[in-house]
Design an enzyme around this catalytic site. Sequence first.
Site, PDB file in Angstrom:
ATOM      1  N   SER A   6     -49.613 -30.640  37.762  1.00  0.00           N
ATOM      2  CA  SER A   6     -49.006 -31.623  38.677  1.00  0.00           C
ATOM      3  C   SER A   6     -47.541 -31.355  38.949  1.00  0.00           C
ATOM      4  CB  SER A   6     -49.130 -33.029  38.098  1.00  0.00           C
ATOM      5  OG  SER A   6     -50.419 -33.246  37.616  1.00  0.00           O
TER       6      SER A   6
ATOM      7  N   GLU B  19       0.804  -1.228   0.000  1.00  0.00           N
ATOM      8  CA  GLU B  19       0.000   0.000   0.000  1.00  0.00           C
ATOM      9  C   GLU B  19       0.831   1.269   0.000  1.00  0.00           C
ATOM     10  OE1 GLU B  19      -3.332   0.441  -0.301  1.00  0.00           O
ATOM     11  OE2 GLU B  19      -3.420  -1.699  -0.714  1.00  0.00           O
TER      12      GLU B  19
END
Lengths: 757, 212
Positions: free
Chosen positions: A468, A184
């Site tokens: 239950s 770069e």
Amino acid sequence: MAKSRKTKKKKPRNFFWWKLTALALLVLALFAAGFFFYLYVEVQERFATRKWSVPARVFSAAAPIYPGLAFSLPDIKSMLDLRRYQEAVREPLHAGEYKVGQNNLLVHLREFRFPGRTIPQRQVRFSFAKDTLVKIEGDKGGIPFLELEPVEIARLFGPERESRLLISLKQAPPVLVNAVVAIEDHRFYEHPGLDWWGIVRALWADLLARRVVQGGSTITQQLVKNYFLEPERSIKRKLLEASMALVIEANYSKDEILEMYLNEIYLGQRGSVAIHGMGEAARYYFGRNVEDLTLAEAAALAGMLRAPNLYSPIKNPEAAKERRNTVLKRMLDLDQISPADYQRACAAPLSLARGGTPTKFAPYFVDYVRQQLQELYSPHDLESAGLSIYTTLAPELSLAAEKAIRDGLKELEERYPKLKADAADNPLQAALIAVQPKTGAVLSLVGGRDYAESSFNRALYAQRQPGSAIKPFVYLRALDEYTPTSWLPDEPRSYSVGGKPWTPKNYNGRYQGQVTFRTALEQSLNAATVSLAMAVGVDKIIPTLRSLGVTSPLKPYPSLALGAFEVTPMELTGAYATLDNDGQKPHLLSLKEVVTEAGEKQQQRHVEMVSVTSAAKCFIITNILEGVVEEGTATILKTLGVDFPCAGKTGTTSDYRDSWFVGYTTDLLVLVWVGFDDNRSTHLSGAQGAARIWARFVNNIRPWINAQSFRVPPGVVERYVCAETGMLATQSCPAKKLEYFLADKVPSAYCTAHGGN
Amino acid sequence: MVTVNISADRAPCVSKWILLLGVSASLFACAPAKPVYIPPQWQTPPKTAPAEAVKPEVQPPRVEQPIVTPPPLIKEQDLSESAPTATTPATSAGPTSGTPSRATEPQYLASMHLVDQAKASLAAGDPDNAIPPLEQAIQVDVYNGQAFFELARAWKMKDSPEKALEFANKAEMLLQDNRADLKRVYQLKAELYRELDDPAKAEYFLQQASRL
């Protein structure tokens, strides 16, 4: 004379223009100074405070691994795959790789930093025999215990949806720095922010093409472009970019600029989320920490900088490889690498990390954690402050739970087609919660069948009757006056509920006359349970339920004993966790720690529990609930392959609107609920519905279950009793069984039916 | 509780006595030597089945077993002492160094590795760094009494006596078979009750510790 008059006339005009020019220059200088000062302030402001918006990362718990675990090689391999480890193509292994051998697995574990401790990077070998992990060896010999790093399960993004993992320049390996600089801006360390030669070259190319075709951008200029400016290719933008680059270079060192660049730069997409920075890119593409990148991988990432999507190794592997090799050539030309390294790196394949964890991992659990975080942090902080959030989630169990619900509901709909026929836009739903009762850690939380269809978290918010499933706590309270061999009337009896008569009916419509306390709970007999509750006093059961965490309004009606009130699955889980935790109610934990980017612990939650009843009573109830699985309403579990010691209770509400099963071992408790959101009948009992999904889940996570018996605590007495009369057994009793009693409630009378006194 | 009444039919005098003698003889034959058997500690069922009939088992066997009279491990009068908690341990028969089988269990070994790490932090006066490995230790082995004990110590160091007491209670339940560790638990509980301004309980646990 005439000549001197002409000279005198010229002088005032020239002086005027000079003054004007000087004034213009001064104004220009002032303007430039002001402009550069403005840029300076802008840069200082932005870089001095938070530089980036880094979303919070949410992690599961680390997975404990030790020799002796019933984990096979495929089990460990799938755990590694979940953590995006790759199978190595050659040795030596790099961090994040493994190699499968004959009954062994060589793994190079990644480093993972927790606050206050670190899982070190190291190579270990797991050895297996008969589906058991028998040995773990490292460089220095046997390892008695290690952790597999947590799985990142979510990121809390802001509106910009940028995914970023910040790194320092020290973490970036030299190969990465060299690759980036080489491709770069190879004069990065020499120029003052602008590469004049590069600009001239680019300008010449632009002039020839009569438009902007080439950048001459330095790394500094790219940083400015990405960080401050809108994407645009114009001379004006270039000038602004250049000015800001000079300001940045004047205020920051080259290393600081490069570090910012490596964290800012855009490197592709993951769905709708943008990947920024080398730290995140290294993890996403190669499954590595940035410091573990190889030369080839570093070059591949550097090559992406020019055009991330074009050179994406996932989307265009050939183009990515070519570009990588271009970067490597450049590095060779700049003498950054040797010809041998160049050849080796060019020949290396592009080994990408496996597809990441699902984009929505444990979504109901993440929502639950997010909710808790929102009470502590603003949305802005969550989305941008780079927090790390550590939870209790066991990712393997979580995936298994989602699968169990998905497959289990599908199986129920196939078995009972009416369930599907009635369910056009309101399908059968389920919730599953798995906790470790001794610590309160929530290992898995699934709040529905499909988060994409409905994000309503039934595990936390569905108010349903437990039916239950509440009975064990009625019997728990009754142990103050009764024993497991006490006789209860199981016969039709009417009670007054709100002024109206009410007769509890047993599941099968039949009554047994007289049953023992144990049998009544094992068989979930409604008539006997209500009779017990009335004898104990319903108003005395309410404080027991409250102490166990039930917060719903509770009216002292007989129907309370049959669960005719509403609870959430989470509340019921907490109550059962108390039974499994020797009478100490654990605080259910999902969020463990919140840590800032700098490693400071901001939140920390610990294991907490409070004694609400005795270990002895809990053991007796647990023992009876083991009977539920052995002989009672949940014997179906044995036919479904559940072959380890466990206690459980089915729950079915009136008209079969809810199907519950809560089952637990010594170190895992799992609750499953099945029902419709609109409360219509499922026609499923607890055994037919929820228990099947429960069995499917525990069978899928069998290696994680430590199959051991429940221990008898102090305060519990064992006696042999007559199976017929329930009294202490004599030698004449034809059938005897072992029964447990509280130490202060041991019966003294021997069986009178078979020769006792 | 069911009340049992035995009534003998009236019979002529001699028959009555014979009948009475006969009933007494069969009762004598049926009665166990000692009426109460109390296991004093946590028990793990043996890995190999079936267990001896005299030993108490965690899992009640589903086949008929003859009545046997297990020898008591403690005296009855030990149980009659009042205790502030329901988990008052009975004294064990003699000093033991832990259940042999546990020491080889893989989860125990892994858990103790973490406990040892934590102990180093506690010794350095750093309970904050001790707590996470201890929590992990109890996650790995839920029956590791030493992990709970060290957690209790850690929370005591952090001036949280109520939290420490909860973990100490758990440690007490789990360390019944280890007199040395149990003594330390009692001593710790005594200190905690003192901090919680409960001198009666503090004194009780000091006495329990001194008996070991």
